[in-house]
Write a protein that holds these residues in place. Sequence first.
Motif, mmCIF file in Angstrom:
data_model
loop_
_atom_site.group_PDB
_atom_site.id
_atom_site.type_symbol
_atom_site.label_atom_id
_atom_site.label_comp_id
_atom_site.label_asym_id
_atom_site.label_seq_id
_atom_site.Cartn_x
_atom_site.Cartn_y
_atom_site.Cartn_z
ATOM 1 N N VAL A 37 32.053 105.384 -63.703
ATOM 2 C CA VAL A 37 30.933 104.748 -62.988
ATOM 3 C C VAL A 37 31.475 103.487 -62.323
ATOM 4 N N PRO A 38 32.453 103.653 -61.416
ATOM 5 C CA PRO A 38 33.258 102.502 -60.987
ATOM 6 C C PRO A 38 32.519 101.424 -60.205
ATOM 7 N N SER A 39 31.831 101.795 -59.134
ATOM 8 C CA SER A 39 31.238 100.743 -58.301
ATOM 9 C C SER A 39 30.043 100.097 -58.980
ATOM 10 N N TYR A 40 29.256 100.887 -59.700
ATOM 11 C CA TYR A 40 28.081 100.349 -60.377
ATOM 12 C C TYR A 40 28.508 99.379 -61.478
ATOM 13 N N CYS A 41 29.474 99.794 -62.292
ATOM 14 C CA CYS A 41 29.972 98.908 -63.351
ATOM 15 C C CYS A 41 30.503 97.597 -62.782
ATOM 16 N N LEU A 42 31.344 97.700 -61.767
ATOM 17 C CA LEU A 42 31.931 96.483 -61.194
ATOM 18 C C LEU A 42 30.865 95.582 -60.572
ATOM 19 N N SER A 43 29.873 96.198 -59.939
ATOM 20 C CA SER A 43 28.829 95.392 -59.295
ATOM 21 C C SER A 43 27.986 94.642 -60.317
ATOM 22 N N LYS A 44 27.705 95.271 -61.456
ATOM 23 C CA LYS A 44 26.901 94.614 -62.488
ATOM 24 C C LYS A 44 27.738 93.610 -63.286
ATOM 25 N N LEU A 45 29.012 93.905 -63.477
ATOM 26 C CA LEU A 45 29.929 92.930 -64.083
ATOM 27 C C LEU A 45 29.967 91.666 -63.221
ATOM 28 N N ALA A 46 30.092 91.854 -61.913
ATOM 29 C CA ALA A 46 30.117 90.716 -60.990
ATOM 30 C C ALA A 46 28.770 90.009 -60.942
ATOM 31 N N LEU A 47 27.667 90.767 -61.064
ATOM 32 C CA LEU A 47 26.340 90.146 -61.090
ATOM 33 C C LEU A 47 26.205 89.248 -62.317
ATOM 34 N N ASN A 48 26.711 89.711 -63.452
ATOM 35 C CA ASN A 48 26.682 88.871 -64.651
ATOM 36 C C ASN A 48 27.509 87.605 -64.454
#
Length: 233
Positions: free
Chosen positions: A153-164
């Motif tokens: 789930v690459p882009s979703y995971c990275l986007s939420k990691l960055a959102l945090n």
Amino acid sequence: MESTQDKRVLVTGGNRGIGFAIAQGLLTKDYEVIITSRSLDNAEQAAEKLQGKVIPIELDVTDDCSINQAVKTLHQKIDRLDVLINNAGVYLDKDVNILTIDRELLDSTMNANTFGAIRMVQAFLPLLEKSPNARVVNVSSGYGALSGLSADVPSYCLSKLALNGATIMLAQALHSKGIIINSICPGWVRTDMGGSSATREPEQGADTAIWLATDAPRSINGKFLRDRQVISF
């Protein structure tokens, strides 16, 4: 002392799913709710279903012109904003993993899920600053926790990691202005994004966001929460 009847909340992507459930919950607490959707028709249809003090607005969080137009429109209707809930997001990871995903898909997801939330805070800051008790809630995901990252789930995971990460930085930057901000994991919720197999109803996914928007202690700031409890980034 200000009554909740005077309070206004903006929910991005408030026309369906968790965003709609958040809007419903805040209406029962006498908030005036501004719901946004990329389609004004969808926002207006959702406003009719909600049956309360609702302002439907067209807003695409990936488009600065759209954000700026929404700010301009709302300046004519409201004098301040008490709560901003960055709920709008996309889940585009289908048949890809971290070894096969292309830059375009990464860009699209980051733009919607991370940069959109940052730009919303920037754009609505003048209205938030006029509230005596301003709060911001970013709807993140367990996929955004370091322990929850998945190569599939690459882009979703990275986007939420960055959102945090953005939540932590925004908390630092907003502290002097008296504005608090947190991110939440709503859990696996039955929505268009979560699918029919999900274990939670939208109302369950919305609960922590509603609590942070209204009754949570202001000492909770720059944190990541699930079920009203602080969890690890």
